[in-house]
Scaffold this active site. Structure first.
Site, PDB file in Angstrom:
ATOM      1  N   TYR A   1       9.854  -4.686  -1.676  1.00  0.00           N
ATOM      2  CA  TYR A   1       8.664  -3.861  -1.452  1.00  0.00           C
ATOM      3  C   TYR A   1       7.740  -4.654  -0.531  1.00  0.00           C
ATOM      4  O   TYR A   1       7.185  -5.673  -0.911  1.00  0.00           O
ATOM      5  CB  TYR A   1       7.991  -3.552  -2.790  1.00  0.00           C
ATOM      6  CG  TYR A   1       6.778  -2.649  -2.722  1.00  0.00           C
ATOM      7  CD1 TYR A   1       6.435  -1.944  -1.565  1.00  0.00           C
ATOM      8  CD2 TYR A   1       5.969  -2.486  -3.849  1.00  0.00           C
ATOM      9  CE1 TYR A   1       5.333  -1.120  -1.522  1.00  0.00           C
ATOM     10  CE2 TYR A   1       4.860  -1.665  -3.821  1.00  0.00           C
ATOM     11  CZ  TYR A   1       4.539  -0.986  -2.657  1.00  0.00           C
ATOM     12  OH  TYR A   1       3.435  -0.168  -2.627  1.00  0.00           O
TER      13      TYR A   1
ATOM     14  N   LYS B   1      11.123  -1.011   0.903  1.00  0.00           N
ATOM     15  CA  LYS B   1      10.030  -0.044   1.005  1.00  0.00           C
ATOM     16  C   LYS B   1       9.025  -0.664   1.964  1.00  0.00           C
ATOM     17  O   LYS B   1       8.462  -1.725   1.690  1.00  0.00           O
ATOM     18  CB  LYS B   1       9.384   0.239  -0.352  1.00  0.00           C
ATOM     19  CG  LYS B   1       8.174   1.167  -0.233  1.00  0.00           C
ATOM     20  CD  LYS B   1       7.500   1.441  -1.570  1.00  0.00           C
ATOM     21  CE  LYS B   1       6.257   2.317  -1.370  1.00  0.00           C
ATOM     22  NZ  LYS B   1       5.550   2.605  -2.654  1.00  0.00           N
TER      23      LYS B   1
END
Length: 306
Positions: A140, A169
């Site tokens: 992330y 992400k």
């Protein structure tokens, strides 16, 4: 990189909010209902304990229990991605081991925040965490919150250290890095959109889907945006991009998920608009701005007509 089913980790995977009681306890029953609502709306998967879940205000035990509840509620109908990152390696390891043990479908591990490690520290951090799971996992990347970015070179080293590293992400305005990652790792590398306003552009480049907070408010439209773009229906995708545009911007009228929780309560998607300090509900002057966004999107009218 491990081979994944072509449909796995593709589509709209909203990071679900965490409902709290008036006394501040996690409302696990309400959380289970959110999972059902998402699946009914056509969401392709869910993320547990993402940024929108206010994970920094939760204990390790609460985060683990949310993973349990998310898996129980989803009951195999959609994949469940458990976000298991923290600023503490020990916490990240404990969260990762629990999510692996109880059967999360994939993991999302944020770059350790506040510490601002060097790139070689990030590589070592992820290499060690990868030893604690056999699940496909993603990074992330959200430097606006963590104060650390990850370079393409570091990502290549991480990929070399773990074949289970399958994606990222990406929550930063850097489309060049998106192109570089796809060029380097190939189209199978799962890049998820983390900034709502970049959803359509990143999908057009080749991103695998979105992990967008706004999916909590209008999951069907976000899922449709992915499906239209994946089908090559660019005119429909562009129309949905602008249909969602004002709502996407409204997410950041205040710190996420303040606006999201207000709008969800306004639409009766949440029983209460509650947070844990230092997060607080929307200020009174923000409420009419958010109401106006919902009205222009047609969502308040839809609720009123039910």
């Amino acid at each position: 990189m491990r081979s994944l089913d072509s449909a796995f980790l593709r589509g709209s995977y909203p990071p679900l909010v965490t409902p709290f009681s008036d006394e501040g306890a996690v409302d696990y029953d309400a959380y289970a209902r959110l999972v059902d609502q998402q699946i009914a709306a056509g969401t392709h998967g869910i993320v547990v304990n993402g940024t929108t879940s206010e994970p920094s205000t939760l204990t390790v035990e609460e985060r683990n229990r949310l993973v349990d509840v998310g898996l129980e509620a989803a009951a195999g109908r959609v994949p469940v991605v458990a976000a298991t990152g923290s600023q503490s390696f020990a916490e990240s390891a404990a969260l990762t081991e629990h999510a692996t043990k109880v059967g999360a479908d994939a993991l999302l591990i944020v770059t350790p925040y506040y510490i601002r490690p060097p790139q070689r520290g990030l590589v070592a951090y992820y290499a060690e965490l990868a030893k604690r799971t056999d699940k496909p996992w993603m990074i992330y990347h959200i430097p606006g919150r963590t104060a650390v970015s990850v370079t393409l070179e570091a990502l290549q080293e991480i990929a070399g250290a773990s074949e289970d590293f399958v994606g990222i992400k990406h929550a930063v305005i850097d489309l060049a890095l998106v192109s570089e990652m796809l060029r380097t790792f190939g189209e199978e590398f799962r890049i998820f959109v983390g900034l709502e306003e970049l959803s359509f552009p990143m999908l057009c480049i080749g991103s695998a889907g979105m992990m967008n907070a706004v999916g909590n408010v209008w999951p069907s439209a976000v899922a449709e945006l992915y499906e239209a773009t994946a089908a090559g229906e660019m005119a429909r995708g562009r129309a949905l991009h602008f249909k969602l545009w004002e709502l996407n911007k409204a997410v950041f009228f205040d710190t996420n998920p303040i606006a999201i929780k207000y709008m969800m309560r306004r639409l009766d998607l949440l029983p209460r608009n509650t947070h844990r300090l230092p997060m607080v509900p929307a200020a009174p002057e923000l409420e009419p701005r958010l109401d106006a966004v919902l009205q222009r999107a047609g969502l308040l009218r839809e609720i009123a007509a039910q």
